[in-house]
Motif scaffolding. Structure first.
Motif, PDB file in Angstrom:
ATOM      1  N   ASN A 122      -2.352  -2.277   2.219  1.00 24.99           N
ATOM      2  CA  ASN A 122      -1.519  -2.456   3.412  1.00 24.99           C
ATOM      3  C   ASN A 122      -0.320  -3.389   3.205  1.00 24.99           C
ATOM      4  O   ASN A 122       0.400  -3.674   4.152  1.00 24.99           O
ATOM      5  CB  ASN A 122      -2.377  -2.962   4.582  1.00 24.99           C
ATOM      6  N   GLY A 124       2.308  -2.701   1.711  1.00 23.09           N
ATOM      7  CA  GLY A 124       3.555  -1.918   1.747  1.00 23.09           C
ATOM      8  C   GLY A 124       3.931  -1.360   0.386  1.00 23.09           C
ATOM      9  O   GLY A 124       5.085  -1.016   0.144  1.00 23.09           O
ATOM     10  N   LYS A 125       2.922  -1.182  -0.474  1.00 19.19           N
ATOM     11  CA  LYS A 125       3.196  -0.738  -1.849  1.00 19.19           C
ATOM     12  C   LYS A 125       3.681   0.718  -1.891  1.00 19.19           C
ATOM     13  O   LYS A 125       4.694   1.001  -2.532  1.00 19.19           O
ATOM     14  CB  LYS A 125       1.944  -0.932  -2.715  1.00 19.19           C
ATOM     15  N   SER A 126       2.958   1.604  -1.194  1.00 19.37           N
ATOM     16  CA  SER A 126       3.387   3.016  -1.213  1.00 19.37           C
ATOM     17  C   SER A 126       4.775   3.147  -0.617  1.00 19.37           C
ATOM     18  O   SER A 126       5.621   3.883  -1.141  1.00 19.37           O
ATOM     19  CB  SER A 126       2.441   3.905  -0.405  1.00 19.37           C
ATOM     20  N   SER A 127       5.031   2.437   0.465  1.00 16.32           N
ATOM     21  CA  SER A 127       6.350   2.526   1.108  1.00 16.32           C
ATOM     22  C   SER A 127       7.438   2.022   0.173  1.00 16.32           C
ATOM     23  O   SER A 127       8.522   2.602   0.106  1.00 16.32           O
ATOM     24  CB  SER A 127       6.373   1.700   2.400  1.00 16.32           C
ATOM     25  N   SER A 144      -1.806   5.086   0.626  1.00 16.70           N
ATOM     26  CA  SER A 144      -3.010   4.273   0.367  1.00 16.70           C
ATOM     27  C   SER A 144      -4.309   5.083   0.378  1.00 16.70           C
ATOM     28  O   SER A 144      -4.571   5.793   1.333  1.00 16.70           O
ATOM     29  CB  SER A 144      -3.157   3.212   1.439  1.00 16.70           C
ATOM     30  N   ASP A 231      12.063  -6.777   7.154  1.00 17.49           N
ATOM     31  CA  ASP A 231      12.688  -6.420   8.439  1.00 17.49           C
ATOM     32  C   ASP A 231      11.820  -6.813   9.630  1.00 17.49           C
ATOM     33  O   ASP A 231      12.284  -6.829  10.770  1.00 17.49           O
ATOM     34  CB  ASP A 231      12.953  -4.904   8.475  1.00 17.49           C
ATOM     35  N   ALA A 265      11.233  -1.627   3.042  1.00 20.61           N
ATOM     36  CA  ALA A 265      11.216  -0.181   2.809  1.00 20.61           C
ATOM     37  C   ALA A 265      11.875   0.540   3.980  1.00 20.61           C
ATOM     38  O   ALA A 265      12.194   1.716   3.881  1.00 20.61           O
ATOM     39  CB  ALA A 265       9.775   0.285   2.632  1.00 20.61           C
TER      40      ALA A 265
HETATM   41  P1  GDP Z   1      -0.003   0.110   0.976  1.00 21.21           P
HETATM   42  O1  GDP Z   1      -1.402   0.175   1.485  1.00 21.21           O
HETATM   43  O2  GDP Z   1       0.253  -1.186   0.272  1.00 21.21           O
HETATM   44  O3  GDP Z   1       0.415   1.291   0.154  1.00 21.21           O
HETATM   45  O4  GDP Z   1       0.939   0.036   2.277  1.00 21.21           O
HETATM   46  P2  GDP Z   1       1.818   1.152   2.999  1.00 21.21           P
HETATM   47  O5  GDP Z   1       3.064   1.408   2.246  1.00 21.21           O
HETATM   48  O6  GDP Z   1       0.953   2.315   3.314  1.00 21.21           O
HETATM   49  O7  GDP Z   1       2.220   0.347   4.317  1.00 21.21           O
HETATM   50  C1  GDP Z   1       1.260  -0.201   5.195  1.00 21.21           C
HETATM   51  C2  GDP Z   1       1.871  -0.265   6.592  1.00 21.21           C
HETATM   52  O8  GDP Z   1       2.998  -1.111   6.605  1.00 21.21           O
HETATM   53  C3  GDP Z   1       2.373   1.095   7.086  1.00 21.21           C
HETATM   54  O9  GDP Z   1       2.135   1.175   8.462  1.00 21.21           O
HETATM   55  C4  GDP Z   1       3.857   1.053   6.794  1.00 21.21           C
HETATM   56  O10 GDP Z   1       4.618   1.859   7.671  1.00 21.21           O
HETATM   57  C5  GDP Z   1       4.172  -0.418   7.012  1.00 21.21           C
HETATM   58  N1  GDP Z   1       5.292  -0.845   6.173  1.00 21.21           N
HETATM   59  C6  GDP Z   1       5.380  -0.759   4.833  1.00 21.21           C
HETATM   60  N2  GDP Z   1       6.544  -1.279   4.379  1.00 21.21           N
HETATM   61  C7  GDP Z   1       7.219  -1.679   5.479  1.00 21.21           C
HETATM   62  C8  GDP Z   1       8.502  -2.304   5.676  1.00 21.21           C
HETATM   63  O11 GDP Z   1       9.265  -2.587   4.744  1.00 21.21           O
HETATM   64  N3  GDP Z   1       8.856  -2.603   6.956  1.00 21.21           N
HETATM   65  C9  GDP Z   1       8.046  -2.326   8.017  1.00 21.21           C
HETATM   66  N4  GDP Z   1       8.474  -2.659   9.236  1.00 21.21           N
HETATM   67  N5  GDP Z   1       6.830  -1.740   7.864  1.00 21.21           N
HETATM   68  C10 GDP Z   1       6.427  -1.430   6.616  1.00 21.21           C
END
Ligand code: GDP
Length: 291
Positions: A122, A124-127, A144, A231, A265
């Motif tokens: 969570n 934000g790695k995939s994003s 994720s 952001d 992202a």
């Molecule tokens: P992962 O589990 O690390 O791959 O995380 P995700 O990329 O799936 O992101 C987890 C949550 O954070 C999701 O709801 C995304 O939309 C949100 N998110 C990720 N990056 C950003 C960002 O740069 N800005 C905002 N506002 N939300 C983000």
């Protein structure tokens, strides 16, 4: 005439389909990260998007400015533009998902330099990886893995330049074999040039992040701290977090690159700088950088 009508309709439909597809491609390439458009932005907006730490610096009291490590990596706009080309997919620069592995000995044996991205679930790695690959819209970044699903390392080829590895997200429920997999990869992957450790800028460094930091320190890995979701916070909160994390990096780490990389992202702030850093780390660019 009667025979021509269906053919004509079919032709028209194809034409519409093609122009819709072209429209999609054009939209994908005309997002703010297309660098020619970035260069046309007003100065302040450009700084905020491309050099986010410098923009933050302007809001700091003069005595606090020296705490922030700002210009260790300070590429020119020309270098940033050159770095974009490595991340732009074309028939001559194929950017694609290669394979996944649950164990290091299943990982593709690639001679190219490699960078990996790690962080708790969570963060934000995939994003972030999607944002890095926004000029390669065909690349599918898996979101994720849900708890209970096998956690894998995903390998992406970036042209002939380097490989990017999306490591499984860790968390409190990370099983032992998962920790073993990450540890073994970090310790033994010979072509690993840098580890990008993601920290949520809203939350700051958590206990779970500390475990990853300790792992990087213990293995004497060169790593970089990337602050995600910038952001989401007010400027005041973001500044506070950045200064706190900077202090931690200065005082308590050995292997961490001194300069932080704040990114979003959503707005793509900091993404171009990160791409340029990766292009340098993997030996494909030679900006001002003491590596
Ligand atoms: P992962 O589990 O690390 O791959 O995380 P995700 O990329 O799936 O992101 C987890 C949550 O954070 C999701 O709801 C995304 O939309 C949100 N998110 C990720 N990056 C950003 C960002 O740069 N800005 C905002 N506002 N939300 C983000």
């Amino acid at each position: 005439m009667k025979m021509a009508a269906p053919g004509l309709r079919l032709g028209m439909r194809r034409l519409l389909e093609v122009s819709a597809a072209l429209g999609r491609v054009c939209r994908a390439y005309s997002t703010p990260q297309a660098f020619a458009e970035v260069l046309r932005l007003p100065r302040r907006q450009l700084t905020k998007l491309v050099y986010p730490l410098q923009e933050l610096e302007q809001h700091l009291a003069p005595d606090a400015r020296s705490d922030l490590c700002l210009r260790v990596f300070d590429p020119s706009l020309e270098d940033l533009a050159r770095a974009e080309s490595f991340f732009t997919a074309s028939p001559r620069n194929r950017i694609e998902y290669l394979s996944s592995a649950v164990r290091l000995d299943h990982a593709p044996d690639l001679p190219r330099p490699e960078v990996c991205f790690i962080g708790r679930s969570n963060v934000g790695k995939s994003s972030l990886i999607k944002a890095l690959f926004s000029l390669a819209p065909e690349v599918e970044v898996r979101v994720s893995q849900k708890p209970g699903h096998t956690k894998k390392m995903n390998f992406f080829k970036v042209g002939k330049y380097f490989t990017l590895v999306d490591m499984p997200g860790y968390g409190y429920r990370a099983p032992e074999d998962f920790v073993d997999m990450v540890e073994t990869y970090l310790k033994e992957r010979r072509n690993l040039k840098r580890t990008f450790l993601l920290v949520d800028s809203v939350v700051g460094i958590t206990k779970t992040d500390n475990i990853a930091i300790e792992m990087c320190e213990e293995f004497a890995l060169p790593y970089v701290m990337v602050l995600t979701k910038t952001d989401k916070s007010s400027k005041g909160h973001l500044l506070k977090q950045v200064l706190q994390i900077q202090k931690f990096v200065n005082m308590q780490t050995q292997g961490c690159f001194p300069q932080l990389f704040p990114v979003s992202a959503v707005t793509h702030s900091g993404i171009h700088l990160l791409k340029c850093f990766i292009a340098n780390i993997t030996g494909n660019l030679d900006s001002r950088l003491p590596v």
